[in-house]
Structure formats: structure tokens, C-alpha cells
Write an enzyme that holds these catalytic residues in place. Structure first.
Site, PDB file in Angstrom:
ATOM      1  N   SER A 139       0.809  -1.217   0.000  1.00 41.87           N
ATOM      2  CA  SER A 139       0.000   0.000   0.000  1.00 41.87           C
ATOM      3  C   SER A 139       0.843   1.268   0.000  1.00 41.87           C
ATOM      4  CB  SER A 139      -0.958   0.006   1.195  1.00 41.87           C
ATOM      5  OG  SER A 139      -0.258  -0.129   2.412  1.00 41.87           O
ATOM      6  N   ASP A 169      -4.629   8.459   9.121  1.00 43.01           N
ATOM      7  CA  ASP A 169      -4.708   7.153   9.788  1.00 43.01           C
ATOM      8  C   ASP A 169      -3.515   6.898  10.703  1.00 43.01           C
ATOM      9  OD1 ASP A 169      -2.549   6.276   8.221  1.00 43.01           O
ATOM     10  OD2 ASP A 169      -3.771   5.017   6.911  1.00 43.01           O
ATOM     11  N   HIS A 221       0.047   5.336   7.371  1.00 43.07           N
ATOM     12  CA  HIS A 221       0.568   5.550   6.029  1.00 43.07           C
ATOM     13  C   HIS A 221       1.087   6.983   5.879  1.00 43.07           C
ATOM     14  CE1 HIS A 221      -2.122   2.074   5.431  1.00 43.07           C
ATOM     15  NE2 HIS A 221      -1.211   1.713   4.544  1.00 43.07           N
TER      16      HIS A 221
END
Length: 315
Positions: free
Chosen positions: A93, A257, A260
Site C-alpha cells: 500500500s 490514519d 501511512h
């Protein structure tokens, strides 16, 4: 720094394995079986706490696939489109750019835009990274592209964080990465790999669990570096080159979040990746490349970290 958000929303079996092994090592090297069980319970409890702090992401990163022109235009790619360079990104990701709102903020697009602007080349960009991927999934990402009869000129791989949270073996994970690099090099690509990031900057992960993950990640990064070089790729130690900036401006460098990277964090990654990418395609010039440190700096010392270090030497 990908994968935590996905893993923390899943079952805790991976954390159980990490904590079990740390506990077993602590028991053997410190205060016996009772101490090992206490470590296991404590770290497992911290993992549960972290799962309530970091959200479970099920979304995908913004799609930035397309053709990037030196004048800043972005056009749709078709089989009839003529380009000077084909750039692909593989990995997890972080490679995909999860955590930002627009495609222009993802690391692959930032690199593609800069390569086009600095070289005058028309660059096709394609993101093949998958949220939650580990080194076990790299071969499938590459094979899918090859099956479509596509061969990149330059490939960027960002991988490693999910191997840590999944407690995949260090040597096995590095070997799989080396195999992926070798596969791409064999297909004619120049390969640049950003090695495992530094879990120590993620303050949402409580201590000492954060130190456990950081130790594991730094050892994985060192093994990745050797495997990438042996396979003919270029390695970039992201943990060494990004951690200082992240610690200095954590709220700015992380997405909401708290796991990330933000757009600024990905921009820093693009800054670091650009020199080896330009060098790989023969556009860096005569100036010497920035020299990364040969070894990661020492991490926080603690009895748990010391026990883990002994364990990881056996992985």
C-alpha cells in the site's frame, strides 16, 4: 509503512506468533518461562490496543495510471500511444500510495511527473502494487504484467512492512524480493527498491511493541539490500533516509490514519527515489549519487529489543 492498517483489522494470529517468539527468547535469555509468558501477554495486549487506534483501511489508493508529458499534461494510455519510458511500481500500500486523496500525491505519480519534467521524456506510468501485499505476492504482480505482454523500462518496488507484521521469515522475504528483482531485470527493466520502512516513527504503536517491530524491520531491510544488489537492482534504505524527517514533523508526514505517509511523506520518498531512478535510465549526469549509510543506526536498547535481536539472527 503499509499493511499495518490491514493487518490490525484482521485476526491477531500474526501478532501472537511475534509475541510468542519474543517471549520464548526472553524466557531463554532473561528470567525464565514466567518472564517469557509475561512478555507474550504484554505485547499481545499492546497489539490489541494498536488495533483500536489505527483504523482498518479497506479502500484503494488513487489511480494515477496514464502518460505523463514533459509539459505537465496527463493523457490516457492506449496500445497506440508512443512513449519514451515505461515506469511501473510494484509492492504494497505504500507503493500504491494509500493514505492520500489524489493520484498526484502518490509516490509513483510524483516520480513519473518528475522524470518527465527533468528528462523531457514522455513517461507511461502503471501502478501494479496491491494493498496488503507481502513479498510472497511480488511474483504474481510481475507475472500478471508479463502475461499482458508488457515490459517496463524501469520498476520501483516498495515492500517489507507487511512481511514484518505477518512475521514472515527475514531470509525468506529477502530471497523472494531478490527473485522478483531478478525476474524484472531478466525482462529488461532497471529496478530500484525502497527497503522496509522504520516502524519506530509510528507512535500509535505502543512501546515496547514499536521497538520489536523496528528491530525486525531494520534487519529485514539489511537482508533486502543484499538480495537486491545480488539480483542486479538498486536498493534505497528508506528507514535510514526518511526516519529523521518523519520524527521531526510526524503530524505533517503521516496521513490521518497515523500509519501511512501523507502527501508530504510520499514527496520525501519520491525525493529519495529520484536519484537512483535517474541514474538507472542514464539521466543522472556526472555528479556522484548520494551515498546512503552502510548500516542502519542503532535502535532503542531494552531487554525486549536485546532478546529480539538474538531471535532475529536465527530467522
Amino acid at each position: 509503512m503499509s499493511g499495518w492498517s490491514r493487518k490490525v483489522g484482521a485476526d491477531s494470529w500474526a501478532w501472537g506468533r511475534v509475541c510468542r517468539d519474543v517471549g520464548a527468547t526472553a524466557a531463554a535469555t532473561a528470567a525464565g518461562a514466567s518472564a517469557g509468558w509475561a512478555v507474550w501477554n504484554y505485547l499481545n495486549g499492546q497489539a490489541a490496543t494498536a488495533r483500536t487506534v489505527i483504523p482498518h483501511r479497506t479502500d484503494n489508493a488513487p489511480d494515477g495510471d496514464g502518460v505523463y508529458h514533459p509539459d505537465g499534461r496527463v493523457t490516457r494510455y492506449t496500445r497506440d500511444t508512443e512513449v519514451d519510458l515505461f515506469l511501473t511500481v510494484f509492492g504494497d500500500s505504500t507503493a500504491a500510495g494509500l493514505g492520500v486523496d489524489t493520484a498526484d500525491e502518490t509516490p509513483g505519480v510524483q516520480v513519473a511527473r518528475r522524470v518527465a519534467a527533468e528528462t523531457g521524456k514522455t513517461v507511461r506510468y502503471a501502478n501494479k502494487a496491491i494493498v496488503g501485499a507481502t513479498s510472497k505476492g511480488l511474483a504474481a504482480q510481475i507475472d500478471a504484467m508479463f502475461i499482458a505482454h508488457e515490459r517496463p523500462d524501469v520498476a520501483i518496488i516498495l515492500i517489507g512492512a507487511n512481511d514484518v507484521t505477518s512475521r514472515n521469515g527475514i531470509r525468506a522475504s529477502a530471497r523472494r524480493l531478490g527473485d522478483a528483482v531478478r525476474l524484472l531485470v531478466g525482462g529488461g527493466a532497471k529496478v530500484v527498491v525502497g527497503t522496509c520502512p522504520d516502524f519506530g516513527v509510528i507512535t500509535a504503536i505502543p512501546q515496547p511493541l514499536r521497538t520489536v517491530l523496528r528491530q525486525w524491520g531494520l534487519r529485514l531491510a539489511a537482508a533486502q539490500r543484499a538480495a537486491v544488489r545480488a539480483a542486479g537492482g538498486r536498493s534505497v534504505p528508506l528507514a535510514d533516509l526518511m526516519a529523521k524527517e518523519f520524527r521531526a514533523q510526524l503530524d505533517f508526514m503521516l496521513s490521518p490514519d497515523q500509519y501511512h505517509p501523507s502527501a508530504a511523506g510520499y514527496a520525501l520518498a519520491a525525493d529519495i527515489l529520484m536519484p537512483p531512478v535517474l541514474d538507472a535510465i542514464g539521466e543522472w549526469g556526472s555528479a556522484p549519487l548520494p551515498e546512503p549509510p552502510e548500516e542502519s543506526p542503532a535502535v532503542e536498547e531494552s531487554r525486549v529489543a536485546t532478546a529480539l535481536r538474538r531471535l532475529l539472527k536465527q530467522v
